[in-house]
Design an enzyme around this catalytic site. Structure first.
Site, PDB file in Angstrom:
ATOM      1  N   HIS A 130    -105.092  55.125 108.224  1.00  0.00           N
ATOM      2  CA  HIS A 130    -104.902  54.156 109.307  1.00  0.00           C
ATOM      3  C   HIS A 130    -106.204  53.355 109.432  1.00  0.00           C
ATOM      4  CE1 HIS A 130    -104.490  52.829 113.520  1.00  0.00           C
ATOM      5  NE2 HIS A 130    -103.211  53.137 113.455  1.00  0.00           N
ATOM      6  N   ASP A 206    -108.484  63.012 110.997  1.00  0.00           N
ATOM      7  CA  ASP A 206    -107.771  62.183 111.963  1.00  0.00           C
ATOM      8  C   ASP A 206    -106.438  62.879 112.235  1.00  0.00           C
ATOM      9  OD1 ASP A 206    -105.957  60.436 113.079  1.00  0.00           O
ATOM     10  OD2 ASP A 206    -106.406  58.767 111.726  1.00  0.00           O
ATOM     11  N   GLN A 209    -101.503  61.959 114.138  1.00  0.00           N
ATOM     12  CA  GLN A 209    -100.072  62.203 113.878  1.00  0.00           C
ATOM     13  C   GLN A 209     -99.763  63.676 113.657  1.00  0.00           C
ATOM     14  OE1 GLN A 209     -97.723  60.129 114.278  1.00  0.00           O
ATOM     15  NE2 GLN A 209     -98.918  58.255 114.394  1.00  0.00           N
ATOM     16  N   LYS A 232     -99.803  60.032 122.106  1.00  0.00           N
ATOM     17  CA  LYS A 232     -98.780  60.321 121.098  1.00  0.00           C
ATOM     18  C   LYS A 232     -98.181  61.709 121.296  1.00  0.00           C
ATOM     19  CE  LYS A 232    -101.139  57.466 117.645  1.00  0.00           C
ATOM     20  NZ  LYS A 232    -100.295  56.264 117.491  1.00  0.00           N
ATOM     21  N   CYS A 374    -100.714  49.404 110.519  1.00  0.00           N
ATOM     22  CA  CYS A 374    -102.179  49.582 110.496  1.00  0.00           C
ATOM     23  C   CYS A 374    -102.653  50.284 109.239  1.00  0.00           C
ATOM     24  CB  CYS A 374    -102.670  50.332 111.735  1.00  0.00           C
ATOM     25  SG  CYS A 374    -102.461  49.407 113.242  1.00  0.00           S
TER      26      CYS A 374
END
Ligand SMILES: Cc1ncc(COP(=O)(O)O)c(C=O)c1O
Lengths: 428, 130
Positions: A130, A206, A209, A232, A374
């Site tokens: 991303h 990261d 998600q 999220k 993104c």
């Protein structure tokens, strides 16, 4: 375990019922079918209530208040830190509040990166990052004279690890996403992290998600930094978290400076507060943090193993249903294997541009995302101008997948896919 | 939105008019829609009287942006370049018809923005924001 047993069905119905927007909202007379949780999730009533209760019964600034509601606000704020830390098996001292994943990554890039990255150093990322886990490293490299290199991904969006040890040679930092927001690919952290450490690199993951969709244990993963966003995973927007190993955080200079992050200030200078407050300058998003605490409590009650199994089963069903449309030009991108994919499916349908697809689906009450998600360099590498993306969360059902398929049928009819000879998919 | 995708829109999307490149264009402009990445390039041949003698567009994107650009090339061919500079969003809306949602208006306006940039010789603003 994976079968949709009666117990699962009633559990799912109860979950849907927890989300007012899904319970009550209609789009042009139709039930809202929300398939964009990878962008941001919906919020359950308990999280909304946590915000309302804070603002309506104990709103006060934290830490130095001596009156009752200030103490209560401080307890709730720090209690929420404990809940979110426990959720990823971290010590609360190692969990810094940020606005979101992006800010967490920028914190590390500026603070750790500024202190540790020197001219000629190498930072290793992957080809599917991303922009939030790419641009901060590009900027850091430009500031310091370091070099950015990439772990390749193959045509299915899977990491190619054949030359990993060569790629890791001399690397100072490895930054990669746990789950790809464009393809859903779950990164093989069990392979990459130990080898990165063996090569002497620090590893930042990261988790934007991953934390919402599967059990995450930062100790078991043995990562050095783990960044994730509340919004999220059922929490409000504007609150996120950075986990960092204590020794690393202790040695890092502050990121932003000002109130709250100091111990003492004189006209000549300042000394800094302990962890984690050293990295929390200014008044924090108190309500957001409290909401984040309520969100992970809610997710823990559901059980993250259940969340993962539920999404695996939904993704598997969606793959099956989407396959029915393949003869008419539907193309699914990514690993296409429910074991290798988390919450996301990217696809294109014949020559229908994904923005047109998303508009037509919107007319049917189905919310999907369209574009580059993104991840522009990944799209360019794959040769996809844009993709449509459906993403799933705890409250999605097989009926939602069916609604997606029906809406795709409508799009095919409008675009006369059969008659147009299905002029081939847009990319790939 | 459904009734937006009428046959003539799909026809322009799948069989864009004046698509491609000119060998020796007099003016060229190109732009993208930052919201969705749609890209359009306009190339114009302007004769001694200031008339748009020929035009080509090149691009990638959704049916709305591509069909709207394709129709615009037909609108401007044979017209004075000075007129092109003065075109407004109504010209586009007349071409594409009703039913476009506010979220997609930028897609429809990209072609005109690029054309006006070419005609004016400097970056034009979004026609829907004027
Ligand atoms: C993989 C990944 N990384 C980073 C981000 C950025 O998250 P945020 O916008 O909450 O900072 C996202 C969100 O879209 C994401 O999916």
């Amino acid at each position: 375990m994976r079968a949709c047993v009666a117990d699962d069905a009633s559990k799912l119905a109860r979950i849907v019922d927890d989300f007012p927007i899904l319970r009550e909202r209609t789009v042009r007379g139709r039930r809202l079918v929300y398939l964009d949780s990878a962008a941001t999730s919906q919020k359950p009533q308990c999280v909304i209530d946590a915000l309302v209760t804070y603002y309506s019964t104990y709103n006060a600034n934290i830490h130095r208040g001596v009156y009752e509601i200030a103490e209560r606000a401080t307890d709730a704020f720090e209690g929420a830190r404990g809940k979110v830390a426990r959720f990823v098996n971290a010590n609360p001292r190692e969990l810094v509040w940020t606005r979101n994943t992006t800010e967490a990554i920028n914190l590390v890039a500026h603070s750790w990166g500024g202190a540790n990255i020197k001219p000629g150093d190498v930072i290793l990322v992957t080809q599917l990052e991303h922009h939030s886990n790419l641009v901060p490293w590009q900027e850091l490299a430009a500031r310091t004279g370091a070099r950015l290199t990439y772990v390749p991904v193959d045509d299915r969006g899977l990491h190619v690890l054949d030359d990993l040890d060569d790629l890791l040679d001399g690397v100072k930092l490895v930054a990669l996403s746990h789950v790809s927001n464009t393809l859903g690919t779950i990164a093989p952290l069990d392979i990459i992290v130990p080898r990165a450490h063996a090569a002497g690199a620090v590893v930042l993951v990261d988790g934007a998600q991953a934390a919402p969709n599967m059990p995450v244990d930062v100790k078991a993963l043995d990562v050095d930094f783990y960044a994730f966003s509340g919004h999220k995973m059922c929490a409000p927007t504007g609150i996120g978290a950075l986990y960092g190993k204590r020794a690393l955080l202790e040695a890092m200079p502050p990121f932003l400076t000002g109130g709250d992050m100091i111990r003492t200030v004189t006209y000549d200078g300042a000394t800094y507060n302990d962890l984690p407050w050293k990295f929390e300058a200014g008044t924090s998003n108190i309500a957001g943090a409290i909401g984040f605490g309520a969100a992970v409590e809610y997710l823990s009650q559901i059980g993250m193993e259940w969340v993962r199994e539920h999404e695996r089963s939904l993704v598997s069903y969606a793959f099956e249903r989407l396959r029915e449309l393949e003869p008419r030009g539907l193309v699914v991108y990514g690993p296409r294997d429910p074991d290798l994919v988390a919450d996301v499916i990217s696809f294109n349908y014949a020559d229908i541009h994904p923005h047109d697809l998303a508009s037509i689906l919107d007319g049917e009450g189905v919310c999907i995302r369209a574009g580059h998600h993104c991840t522009m360099p990944l799209m360019e590498k794959m040769g996809w101008p844009a993709t449509a993306r459906a993403s799933f969360y705890i409250y999605n059902t097989r009926q939602d997948v069916d609604a997606l398929i029906d809406a795709l049928g409508k799009a095919a009819a409008i675009f006369k896919i059969d008659r147009a000879g299905a002029a081939g998919a847009l990319g790939g | 939105m459904d009734d937006f995708y009428r046959d003539y829109i799909l026809d322009h999307y799948r069989n864009p008019r004046n698509f491609g490149h000119l060998e020796h264009p007099d003016v060229v402009a190109e732009d993208t829609n930052p919201l969705c990445g749609d890209r359009i390039r306009m190339e114009l041949l302007v004769d001694a009287n200031g008339i748009v003698a020929d035009v080509r567009f090149f691009g990638k994107g959704c049916a709305i942006s591509q069909a709207s650009a394709s129709m615009l090339t037909e609108t401007v061919k044979g017209r004075p370049l000075a007129d092109v500079a003065r075109l407004t969003k109504e010209a586009v809306l007349e071409n594409v018809g009703i039913g476009i949602s506010p979220a997609r208006l930028k897609c429809a306006m990209l072609g005109l923005k690029v054309l006006k940039t070419a005609a004016v010789g400097q970056l034009a603003s979004w026609p829907d924001e004027d």
